[in-house]
Design a protein around this motif. Structure first.
Motif, PDB file in Angstrom:
ATOM      1  N   TYR A 651       0.808  -1.228   0.000  1.00  0.00           N
ATOM      2  CA  TYR A 651       0.000   0.000   0.000  1.00  0.00           C
ATOM      3  C   TYR A 651       0.840   1.277   0.000  1.00  0.00           C
ATOM      4  O   TYR A 651       0.331   2.335  -0.344  1.00  0.00           O
ATOM      5  N   GLY A 652       2.101   1.175   0.410  1.00  0.00           N
ATOM      6  CA  GLY A 652       2.940   2.377   0.436  1.00  0.00           C
ATOM      7  C   GLY A 652       3.765   2.537  -0.825  1.00  0.00           C
ATOM      8  O   GLY A 652       4.014   3.641  -1.290  1.00  0.00           O
ATOM      9  N   PHE A 653       4.207   1.391  -1.387  1.00  0.00           N
ATOM     10  CA  PHE A 653       5.086   1.460  -2.564  1.00  0.00           C
ATOM     11  C   PHE A 653       4.511   0.720  -3.770  1.00  0.00           C
ATOM     12  O   PHE A 653       5.245   0.432  -4.719  1.00  0.00           O
ATOM     13  N   SER A 654       3.250   0.363  -3.713  1.00  0.00           N
ATOM     14  CA  SER A 654       2.578  -0.343  -4.818  1.00  0.00           C
ATOM     15  C   SER A 654       3.321  -1.610  -5.253  1.00  0.00           C
ATOM     16  O   SER A 654       3.386  -1.925  -6.450  1.00  0.00           O
ATOM     17  N   PHE A 655       3.879  -2.306  -4.301  1.00  0.00           N
ATOM     18  CA  PHE A 655       4.496  -3.609  -4.599  1.00  0.00           C
ATOM     19  C   PHE A 655       3.388  -4.523  -5.122  1.00  0.00           C
ATOM     20  O   PHE A 655       2.290  -4.551  -4.568  1.00  0.00           O
ATOM     21  N   PRO A 656       3.646  -5.260  -6.227  1.00  0.00           N
ATOM     22  CA  PRO A 656       2.540  -6.045  -6.803  1.00  0.00           C
ATOM     23  C   PRO A 656       1.943  -7.032  -5.784  1.00  0.00           C
ATOM     24  O   PRO A 656       2.664  -7.847  -5.227  1.00  0.00           O
ATOM     25  N   ARG A 657       0.646  -6.892  -5.599  1.00  0.00           N
ATOM     26  CA  ARG A 657      -0.040  -7.736  -4.604  1.00  0.00           C
ATOM     27  C   ARG A 657       0.097  -9.202  -4.990  1.00  0.00           C
ATOM     28  O   ARG A 657       0.177 -10.074  -4.141  1.00  0.00           O
ATOM     29  N   TYR A 658       0.151  -9.480  -6.288  1.00  0.00           N
ATOM     30  CA  TYR A 658       0.245 -10.882  -6.694  1.00  0.00           C
ATOM     31  C   TYR A 658       1.627 -11.475  -6.421  1.00  0.00           C
ATOM     32  O   TYR A 658       1.889 -12.629  -6.711  1.00  0.00           O
ATOM     33  N   ARG A 659       2.520 -10.670  -5.861  1.00  0.00           N
ATOM     34  CA  ARG A 659       3.788 -11.237  -5.376  1.00  0.00           C
ATOM     35  C   ARG A 659       3.846 -11.217  -3.855  1.00  0.00           C
ATOM     36  O   ARG A 659       4.844 -11.565  -3.251  1.00  0.00           O
ATOM     37  N   GLY A 660       2.790 -10.719  -3.245  1.00  0.00           N
ATOM     38  CA  GLY A 660       2.647 -10.813  -1.784  1.00  0.00           C
ATOM     39  C   GLY A 660       3.315  -9.700  -0.999  1.00  0.00           C
ATOM     40  O   GLY A 660       2.808  -9.277   0.013  1.00  0.00           O
ATOM     41  N   GLY A 661       4.466  -9.248  -1.456  1.00  0.00           N
ATOM     42  CA  GLY A 661       5.266  -8.286  -0.677  1.00  0.00           C
ATOM     43  C   GLY A 661       6.679  -8.832  -0.664  1.00  0.00           C
ATOM     44  O   GLY A 661       6.882 -10.013  -0.968  1.00  0.00           O
ATOM     45  N   PRO A 662       7.668  -8.017  -0.314  1.00  0.00           N
ATOM     46  CA  PRO A 662       9.056  -8.489  -0.389  1.00  0.00           C
ATOM     47  C   PRO A 662       9.339  -9.712   0.481  1.00  0.00           C
ATOM     48  O   PRO A 662      10.088 -10.606   0.082  1.00  0.00           O
ATOM     49  N   MET A 663       8.730  -9.756   1.673  1.00  0.00           N
ATOM     50  CA  MET A 663       9.021 -10.867   2.575  1.00  0.00           C
ATOM     51  C   MET A 663       8.401 -12.162   2.048  1.00  0.00           C
ATOM     52  O   MET A 663       9.028 -13.226   2.068  1.00  0.00           O
ATOM     53  N   PHE A 664       7.180 -12.050   1.569  1.00  0.00           N
ATOM     54  CA  PHE A 664       6.518 -13.235   1.027  1.00  0.00           C
ATOM     55  C   PHE A 664       7.239 -13.681  -0.255  1.00  0.00           C
ATOM     56  O   PHE A 664       7.440 -14.871  -0.483  1.00  0.00           O
ATOM     57  N   TYR A 665       7.621 -12.704  -1.066  1.00  0.00           N
ATOM     58  CA  TYR A 665       8.331 -13.019  -2.310  1.00  0.00           C
ATOM     59  C   TYR A 665       9.612 -13.809  -1.979  1.00  0.00           C
ATOM     60  O   TYR A 665       9.907 -14.830  -2.598  1.00  0.00           O
ATOM     61  N   ALA A 666      10.324 -13.339  -0.955  1.00  0.00           N
ATOM     62  CA  ALA A 666      11.563 -14.026  -0.562  1.00  0.00           C
ATOM     63  C   ALA A 666      11.251 -15.454  -0.136  1.00  0.00           C
ATOM     64  O   ALA A 666      11.992 -16.389  -0.454  1.00  0.00           O
ATOM     65  N   SER A 667      10.138 -15.635   0.556  1.00  0.00           N
ATOM     66  CA  SER A 667       9.799 -16.990   1.012  1.00  0.00           C
ATOM     67  C   SER A 667       9.447 -17.870  -0.181  1.00  0.00           C
ATOM     68  O   SER A 667       9.662 -19.075  -0.151  1.00  0.00           O
TER      69      SER A 667
END
Ligand SMILES: CCCCCCC/C=C/C(=O)SCCNC(=O)CCNC(=O)[C@H](O)C(C)(C)COP(=O)(O)OP(=O)(O)OC[C@H]1O[C@@H](n2cnc3c(N)ncnc32)[C@H](O)[C@@H]1OP(=O)(O)O
Length: 720
Positions: A651-667
């Protein structure tokens, strides 16, 4: 979970699975058994499906999607309903969504309470309505409406649902009583015409035309997102194939989506968003045991872009605001601008003329803070300077009532330092809005060492009331959002090493970011970053030059400073990392060979040997550095859980929701792999402390069972 009773020869199957009557296994079993029982009962003339509490089922149980499921499956329950020898009536109230609406579409009739809403939100979970929703809805509404509703996930009102042919009647008052009355009026009519599996799609001959048009739109609107296209393919199947084959195609597409990474990330995001609204403080206080104060009036100090935006958020939610600005001209401009912005909302149909007038009626300007003695909350939004903020808070402390909350919109400064000048540090907190404040959904709330649970509860609650997604952060330099964001830093280093700004932007956009980092920088202004760097250097007693390559032993890139010196301040000057055609008022970035020359010159001066840089390296360098900082933030308790971090990024940096967020993406990449690459980059770039591997990440990789933070692993098949 499904209560069965017979009243006036109606079998009532009341679904009772709070809070949203999700169609979990026991509900499916209850429905199946209840329909079979009622069908076999000679005393029963008709069957009514109804939800207990606030809603008809709002969908399948999303939690079950991450576990091996159990029969009976929803389509089986649905076909049992449709093939019953008694008419089945679905009585809809609240939100009849997803699997809930599918159950209703298997029923022979649908009655909706006036305030009910229906829809297929599966696409937001990276799925399609997999219990034959994509096959049945077009049979009722025609293809165009079905395509729009299913690919957008939009909820439609009962009135609209009636117009579209989704429901047979909209009623007011007692839903059960009205449903019985309707049922009596149709009892005895043949059931066959009411069975959607026996109907065709009215406009099936137009399917190719509608499909192509919708596909074109979707590819533009949802770049990189798979589910909307699968929805569309399945709807096309509903028109082109016999019912059974269409249902098989739907099931295949559903399974593909369900086992894919995008749906895992979107389902995670659904729960992460709700988890982020729950908070726990180290002292044991939590959202569960702390009550918020009611905010009836507010003040915003500073009528710049941020202050005005914050004021808009508050007045739009009916909270009267005093907007304070010393400079009268600025205040006048701000009030006028707020009027224009709200006028824009009216034009876009987001508010009515009357609502705009109501907003403006509760907004007043003031030239001094003396007027703030009665307000419940003050949000300071002056420019980022600790001394100035401390002066303001010192005054507020004397002027405001003792119960008033004093908040700062700082994006980086320590809340404890701001609170230290007041006599009530328990009432001081950070409320960090993102620009433009009246659009961006994120509110990063910050607590200091003395902030009270009531203060935290109140700002979290206020965020919800003004339509924001609130996330809580402990105070530290930059909080969750700005502290963690290493994309800009690494991107500048990558440019020094061999990439060009547009290469990096392209890779980030292909990854799913709406805009590359250099385009964002041009949009917000090269001078903004420049002032922050100058301020930081001043604090450290350093003078930055265009040849500065290290600051306090840390690698530094002066590329952006070179742009500043050339007067290339971004979009506003028509030149920045890109060039803009200001004559035609175009915001379209154009690659500028002068920038390439400047970069090559810079590298030559600093004797940097440029090399080929792969897209993979760009992603790793930009994201893994960020993820590494995310783990440090968790380790220090700045963020309570990985979900909080991911929601900040979405919500702050428009990270693609379909990638979950940086932490989820890393997982999803696999934490072991991410850790190894972080170690590799640490060896390669020892002068960037953001590559120093996080201890928590190291522990998580070597002893995953001993670290209690791997919450988000529940939502996916992590490749730890
Ligand atoms: C061969 C097999 C084929 C199988 C095919 C199956 C096809 C069907 C698929 C589906 O139905 S997918 C689900 C579709 N439905 C949704 O996506 C709805 C999701 N929910 C919402 O949009 C909202 O929750 C709501 C219903 C509009 C209510 O909003 P409200 O603001 O009132 O409450 P929330 O805080 O959002 O939710 C309360 C509480 O309930 C939990 N929850 C909500 N929906 C679900 C759900 N579908 N499954 C499980 N849990 C759900 C939510 O997480 C909240 O929990 P807590 O945070 O309080 O623990």
């Amino acid at each position: 979970m499904v209560d069965y009773r017979v009243e006036d020869q109606f079998a009532i199957l009341e679904i009772n699975n709070p809070p949203v009557n999700a169609l979990s296994l026991h509900v499916r079993e209850g429905l199946l058994n209840g329909v079979l029982r009622a069908s076999a009962d000679n005393n029963v003339k008709a069957i009514i499906l109804i939800g207990k509490g606030k809603t008809f089922p709002s969908g399948a149980d999303i939690k079950e999607f991450s576990r091996p499921g159990k029969a009976p499956w929803l389509p089986e329950v649905g076909h049992t309903i449709e093939s019953s020898n008694k008419p089945v009536f679905s009585a809809l109230h609240g939100t009849a969504l997803g699997g809930g609406l599918e159950i209703a579409l298997f029923s022979h009739y649908r009655i909706a309470e006036k305030t009910a809403k229906v829809g297929f939100p599966e696409v937001h979970l990276g799925l399609l309505p997999g219990a034959e929703g994509t096959i049945r809805l077009p049979r009722l509404t025609g293809l165009v409406i079905a395509m729009e509703m299913i690919t957008s996930g939009r909820q439609v009102s009962a009135k609209e649902a009636l117009k579209f042919g989704i429901v047979d009647k909209v009623v007011e008052g007692n839903l059960l009583k009205e449903t019985k009355a309707f049922a009596k009026s149709v009892l005895g009519q043949p059931l066959e015409p009411r069975k959607l599996s026996l109907c065709g799609v009215k406009d099936a001959d137009q399917v190719d035309k509608y499909y192509e048009a919708a596909l074109k739109e979707l590819l533009k609107k949802y770049r990189g997102v798979i589910a909307p296209v699968s929805c569309l393919k399945s709807i096309r199947g509903s028109a082109q194939l016999p019912y059974k084959e269409a249902a098989e195609l739907e099931r295949t597409l559903f399974s593909e989506l369900m086992s894919g990474a995008q749906s895992a990330a979107l389902r995670y995001s659904f729960f992460a968003e709700r988890a982020a609204s729950r908070w726990n403080l180290p002292n044991g206080a939590s959202s569960a045991n702390s009550k918020p104060l009611t905010i009836k009036s507010a003040a915003v100090i500073g009528a710049g872009t941020m202050g005005s935006g914050i004021a808009i958020c508050l007045i739009r939610s009916g909270i009267p605001v005093i907007l304070v600005e010393q400079n009268e001209k600025m205040l006048e401009n701000a009030l006028r601008n707020i009027g224009y912005i709200l006028q824009g909302s009216v034009k876009l149909g987001r508010m009515t003329v009357d609502q705009r007038s109501d907003c403006l009626r509760i907004l007043q300007g003031a030239a001094s803070i003396e007027k703030l003695k009665d307000v419940d909350i003050v949000i300071e939004a002056v420019y980022e300077n600790l001394k100035l903020k401390q002066e303001i808070f010192e005054k507020l402390d004397k002027i405001c009532k003792p119960t008033a909350l004093l908040c700062s919109n700082t994006s980086t400064l320590d809340i404890d330092l701001i609170a230290s000048v007041t006599s009530k540090p328990d009432r001081v907190a950070g409320t960090h809005f993102f620009a433009p404040a009246y659009i961006m959904k994120l509110l990063e709330n910050i607590y200091g060492s003395k902030t009270s649970p009531i203060t935290v509860a109140t700002i979290m609650d206020l965020g919800k009331k003004i339509g924001k997604i609130s996330v809580l952060s402990k105070t530290c330099d930059g909080f969750i959002a700005n502290r963690m964001n290493k994309i800009g830093t690494e991107a500048a280093f990558l440019v020094e090493e061999g990439a060009l700004p547009h290469d990096i932007d392209q890779v980030l956009e292909d990854f799913g970011m709406p805009m590359g980092v250099f385009k964002v920088s041009d949009l917000s202004g090269i001078d903004i970053g420049w002032s922050i760097r100058q301020e930081m250097a001043k604090k450290q007693g350093i003078t930055l030059t265009l040849e500065t390559h290290y600051v306090s032993g840390e690698r530094y890139s002066s590329l952006a400073d070179r742009l500043y010196n050339l007067g290339r301040l971004g979009l506003k000057t028509g030149k920045g990392w890109y060039r803009y055609n200001n004559a035609s008022n175009s915001r379209k970035p154009i690659i500028d060979p002068d920038v390439t020359d400047m970069i090559l010159n810079h590298c030559e001066k600093l004797r940097i040997k440029r090399r080929q840089i792969s897209p993979q390296e760009i992603i790793e360098r930009c994201l893994y550095a960020t993820v590494n900082e995310g783990f440090k933030i968790l380790e220090e308790g700045v963020a309570e859980k990985p979900e909080d971090i991911d929601i900040v990024w979405q919500y702050g940096f428009s990270f693609p929701r379909y990638r979950g967020g940086p932490m989820f993406y890393a997982s999803q990449v696999g934490l072991k792999k991410v850790y190894e690459r972080i170690c590799y980059y640490h060896e390669s770039f020892p002068y960037s402390k953001h590559w120093l591997p996080s201890d928590l990440l190291k522990k998580l990789v070597s002893h995953p069972n001993e670290v209690p933070i791997n919450l988000w692993m529940n939502y996916t098949n992590s490749k730890l």
